[in-house]
Design an enzyme around this catalytic site. Structure first.
Site, PDB file in Angstrom:
ATOM      1  N   PRO B 249       0.857  -1.201   0.000  1.00  0.00           N
ATOM      2  CA  PRO B 249       0.000   0.000   0.000  1.00  0.00           C
ATOM      3  C   PRO B 249       0.888   1.244   0.000  1.00  0.00           C
ATOM      4  O   PRO B 249       1.661   1.453   0.937  1.00  0.00           O
ATOM      5  CB  PRO B 249      -0.787  -0.107   1.300  1.00  0.00           C
ATOM      6  CG  PRO B 249      -0.362  -1.360   1.954  1.00  0.00           C
ATOM      7  CD  PRO B 249       0.799  -1.949   1.246  1.00  0.00           C
ATOM      8  N   ASP B 425       6.060   2.090   1.795  1.00  0.00           N
ATOM      9  CA  ASP B 425       5.199   0.917   1.979  1.00  0.00           C
ATOM     10  C   ASP B 425       4.547   1.036   3.355  1.00  0.00           C
ATOM     11  O   ASP B 425       5.212   0.869   4.382  1.00  0.00           O
ATOM     12  CB  ASP B 425       6.067  -0.349   1.872  1.00  0.00           C
ATOM     13  CG  ASP B 425       5.238  -1.619   1.977  1.00  0.00           C
ATOM     14  OD1 ASP B 425       4.070  -1.549   2.424  1.00  0.00           O
ATOM     15  OD2 ASP B 425       5.774  -2.690   1.601  1.00  0.00           O
ATOM     16  N   HIS B 426       3.253   1.321   3.367  1.00  0.00           N
ATOM     17  CA  HIS B 426       2.590   1.625   4.626  1.00  0.00           C
ATOM     18  C   HIS B 426       2.396   0.387   5.506  1.00  0.00           C
ATOM     19  O   HIS B 426       1.979   0.497   6.651  1.00  0.00           O
ATOM     20  CB  HIS B 426       1.226   2.307   4.354  1.00  0.00           C
ATOM     21  CG  HIS B 426       0.804   3.281   5.432  1.00  0.00           C
ATOM     22  ND1 HIS B 426       1.340   3.275   6.684  1.00  0.00           N
ATOM     23  CD2 HIS B 426      -0.109   4.284   5.424  1.00  0.00           C
ATOM     24  CE1 HIS B 426       0.769   4.221   7.421  1.00  0.00           C
ATOM     25  NE2 HIS B 426      -0.111   4.854   6.649  1.00  0.00           N
ATOM     26  N   ARG B 427       2.719  -0.794   4.972  1.00  0.00           N
ATOM     27  CA  ARG B 427       2.645  -1.964   5.835  1.00  0.00           C
ATOM     28  C   ARG B 427       3.683  -1.880   6.943  1.00  0.00           C
ATOM     29  O   ARG B 427       3.454  -2.307   8.061  1.00  0.00           O
ATOM     30  CB  ARG B 427       2.898  -3.248   5.017  1.00  0.00           C
ATOM     31  CG  ARG B 427       1.776  -3.624   4.101  1.00  0.00           C
ATOM     32  CD  ARG B 427       2.147  -4.845   3.288  1.00  0.00           C
ATOM     33  NE  ARG B 427       3.331  -4.620   2.458  1.00  0.00           N
ATOM     34  CZ  ARG B 427       3.829  -5.516   1.618  1.00  0.00           C
ATOM     35  NH1 ARG B 427       3.271  -6.700   1.501  1.00  0.00           N
ATOM     36  NH2 ARG B 427       4.890  -5.230   0.893  1.00  0.00           N
TER      37      ARG B 427
END
Lengths: 382, 455
Positions: B249, B425-427
């Protein structure tokens, strides 16, 4: 950058630096003292011809004339240096990359290519006559054969008699990857406890296909020999003089009854593992450049030039000879015909065998049942 | 007398069936020497240069760049004795191989694969090319089915049902198609070729529209589109972008800053004797700023390992630089960039871009990147929302640097201004971390002396 597996805490015998300067070594310099300018030019010629052959074979594979080719590019010094240290009555067991050793044993290079073209199971030479066994493709399998052969020499009374015409030794060639194989470790055990007249010559070319030496051993490979109680030495495998000296010492030990020696020739596979491999997928251009600076042929050239012993006429003649040999090789390879299919029955057993004979008869009849039988003489092999 | 030899696509690996033409190094009319590199091909295993087996003059290139060619198919014709008058060049022999009918005695020499005609041996690897899979006819089955390969009547045309449907859909008369399939069967390619021949020209509106726009493409049946097969770098780029965009994401944060001090530093370093011969650019300072920011926020130099459900924090920085090359987008990285001083870093960037432009970037050079810069500014673009290089957690887009009005010490001044955009990468990277990281990069560019504080 530091090459894979290089360790500064291990002694490496070197008599010729990458820049072409000689180094002195108390034990090994005397072993090459007799090599005059002619002999040095001879070694240079050997390496140049081997490289030319190797490049020509690579081209032939790329032209569809060979099914496969395993280059020895970069390992010329390790192979020529050790091969030239052999006596005519010594015996060598190569793996499949020892084209340089084959050259020193007087093997016709076209014979080597018969195997790689797939028209012959071995080669065209008589191993006994040349003291050079057929290539073995199975990793380390031949090291056991070599050990057994060496033990046979002992039993034939061809070791330690003091007669230089009689005393013989065996050398076997393998790579860093082979040191991880059971066969080689068994060879080391048998060679050690039987005091076999054997030189175990490991060309550590840094890569077992795509696996670096560091992923094969926690210790420098030379220490593996020591672990079996075998005198072991690491030599700069890109230094033809040091390789010659170290191998000569090991062969003397073997012939005189002193038993086996393990040699780690620290070198580099400048080409791909085989023509089916793409080394750019697993090693950096910087590493390749590092080793290009240590080219085995270049350093001997520098020495000869510095000594004023490499006349232009010699270089030109050598170039012309290499070129002519390349052309002969191309012509010979293209002319190689597929063998008759029934030939596959010839070498199953050393002596005639009833089952094989009946299979040969059935196969011959089967082949004759085709419409085009006979139209393709000897061409049914594919 | 001219004597023509053709060179067949070899099996450059073991058991390969085909290879793609990447680049021709010779053209028709060129003289060639033995072992001169004539063509670069890409197989399933590697890119290899093919050396010429003949000396002479090139008379025909039988495959185009981008073509995937079966092993055993002739790719080039060379006149090995070009002194005599030049007769017509034989038709493309590839068709003979494709057309070898399975059960006709006429085809026996080809089908036998023994090359009896020219005395050539069949090599390992050639056995799996199209011609050799045909069965050899037995004496027992003496029933001969004669197939006329060129002029079948419509009612007797051999074609598989999907091919018949394709012909119907395209309005192609099957009877008028020259079959090239085994046993005289009309193939899908035959129908498409026929359709391209006829209709493209009929529907053309503007002169030249029946020609493909790109060398590697073909004009569609309607004559209004060029269709290019997705291959090589384009294919890999597409796969990487899809993987990245639909697994990680993406969040992008932006920052506009005054980089006048960086520009002054660049000017000063260019005049510095120690940097003589080294290319100093704002990108270099940005790369250094990134490395400093990674040092302060190591959490961003990481990747998400979905298989093991772990986050992998890298102790090293392999700094990727996106490069536009003639073959497409590549992202080589500078190994262990965190260990480099400014000069060494500058040298590495120069080497990396030179290697990329010459098309020599190796897969190893592109693997194991940890964080990337994409220098969209070189195209005069302000900024963008970059997509992560797969396996990395952050990518910085570095925009164009322009002179703009800017409030400086309470007055509107002419200053050098640029925009930075950081996708992450919002993870595994939270908004706060992404923002702090970008703000640190910006702080160094706004005032490079900050590097002394953090370095």
């Amino acid at each position: 950058m530091i090459p894979t597996g290089d360790r500064t805490d291990v002694d490496t015998v070197q008599l010729l630096t990458p820049s072409g300067e000689r180094l002195d070594h108390p034990d090994y310099s005397p072993r090459i003292a007799h090599l005059g300018p002619d002999a040095l030019r001879g070694l240079y010629r050997d390496m140049v011809l081997v490289r030319r052959f190797d490049n020509e074979a690579t081209s032939l594979q790329r032209q569809g004339e060979l099914a496969l080719w395993a280059q020895c590019l970069g390992q010329e010094a390790a192979q020529v240096g050790s091969g030239r240290a052999l006596a005519p009555h010594d015996y060598a067991f190569p793996s499949y990359r020892e084209h340089g050793v084959a050259h020193t044993r007087g093997i016709d290079p076209t014979d080597i290519l018969r195997l790689f073209r797939g028209v012959d199971h071995g080669g065209g030479w008589d191993p006994t006559e040349r003291g050079f066994h057929l290539y073995t493709l199975v990793i380390a399998a031949h090291t056991l054969h070599a050990t057994g052969y060496a033990m046979g020499l002992q039993r034939d009374g061809l070791v330690g008699t003091g007669d230089p015409e009689r005393d013989s030794a065996v050398i076997t060639y393998f790579g860093d990857g082979a040191t991880s194989q059971g066969d080689l470790n068994e060879s080391l055990v048998f060679a050690a406890v039987n005091n076999a007249p054997l030189v175990l010559f490991c060309q550590n070319n840094q890569w077992a296909i795509s696996e670096p030496t560091t992923r094969q051993s926690r210790v420098p490979l030379v220490k593996r020999g020591e672990g079996f109680g075998i005198p072991s030495v690491r030599v700069d495998g890109n230094d033809v003089l040091a390789t010659y000296a170290v191998t000569a010492e090991a062969l003397d030990r073997a012939r005189s009854g002193g038993g086996p020696t393990f040699i780690e020739a620290f070198t580099y596979r400048m080409g791909a593992h085989t023509t089916s491999d793409d080394p750019t997928r697993y090693r950096s251009s910087a590493e390749e450049e590092y080793w290009r600076q240590r080219d085995p042929i270049e350093r001997l050239r520098r020495l000869l030039v510095a000594d004023g012993e490499l006349p232009d006429t010699f270089v030109a003649e050598l170039e012309a000879e290499a070129e002519a040999r390349g052309e002969q090789l191309r012509t010979a390879v293209r002319a190689m015909q597929a063998p008759a299919a029934a030939q596959m029955f010839d070498h199953v057993y050393a002596s005639p065998h009833a089952v094989v004979e009946s299979e040969r008869a059935w196969f011959t009849e089967y082949e004759a049942s085709f419409l085009d039988a006979g139209a393709t003489d000897g061409g049914t092999h594919r | 007398m001219p004597k023509f030899e053709s060179f067949r696509m070899p099996d450059a690996g073991e058991g390969l069936t085909e290879a793609e033409i990447v680049a021709w190094h010779v053209a028709v009319g060129d003289p060639v020497r033995v072992n001169q590199t004539i063509v670069e091909i890409e197989t399933a295993k590697s890119i290899v240069d093919l050396p010429s087996p003949f000396a002479g003059v090139v008379t025909a290139l039988l495959a185009e760049v981008g073509d995937t060619v079966d092993v055993g198919t002739p790719i080039i014709t060379i006149d090995v004795d070009p002194t005599g008058p030049t007769p017509e060049i034989a038709a493309r022999p590839a068709l003979e191989l494709d057309a070898a009918p399975a059960a006709t005695p006429d085809a026996t020499p080809e089908a036998a694969g023994a090359g009896a005609g020219d005395g050539e041996a069949v090599l390992v690897g050639y056995g799996i090319s199209g011609a050799a899979v045909a069965r050899r006819p037995r004496r027992a089955s003496a029933v001969v089915v004669h197939v006329d390969g060129t002029a079948a009547s419509p009612s007797r045309v051999l074609a598989k049902p999907p091919v018949r449907k394709l012909a119907r859909d395209l309005g192609v008369d099957l009877g008028a198609v020259v079959p090239t399939g085994p046993g005289g069967i009309v193939t899908r390619e035959d129908v498409v070729a026929k359709s391209d021949q006829g209709e493209a020209r009929a529907l053309t509106t503007y002169p030249g529209d029946d020609q493909p726009w790109l060398a590697s493409g073909k004009v569609s049946a309607g004559g209004r589109q060029t269709r290019v097969p997705v291959k090589s770098v384009r294919k890999r780029t597409a796969e990487a972008m899809v993987t990245s965009a639909f697994t990680a994401p993406h969040v992008t944060v932006f920052h506009t800053i005054d980089v006048t001090k960086t520009m002054k530093l660049v000017a000063r370093l260019r005049a510095d004797k120690e940097f003589a011969g080294v290319r100093v650019t704002p990108l270099l300072i940005t790369a250094k700023a990134m490395l400093l920011a990674v040092h302060r926020h190591p959490d961003i130099n990481a990747s998400w390992d979905d298989a093991t459900q772990e986050i992998v924090y890298k102790h090293y920085v392999n700094l990727g630089i996106a490069a536009s090359t003639p073959r497409g987008l590549v992202v080589p990285n500078i190994k262990d960039a965190h260990r480099m001083g400014l000069k060494e870093l500058a040298q590495s960037i120069a080497d990396l871009t030179a290697t990329a432009r010459s098309g020599r970037t190796s897969p190893t050079d592109m693997s194991d990147g940890t964080i990337t810069i994409t220098n969209v500014g070189v195209f005069g673009i302000d900024t963008g929302t970059p997509i992560l290089n797969p396996g990395e957690a952050a990518i910085l887009a570095f925009g164009a640097i322009r002179e703009q009005p800017w409030v400086h010490h309470g007055k509107v001044k002419k200053r050098w201004v640029t925009q930075l955009a950081l996708s992450f990468d919002h993870r595994l990277v939270d908004g706060a971390l992404g923002a702090l990281f970008l703000s640190d990069v910006a702080a160094v560019l706004a005032d490079p002396s900050q590097a002394l504080v953090w370095g």
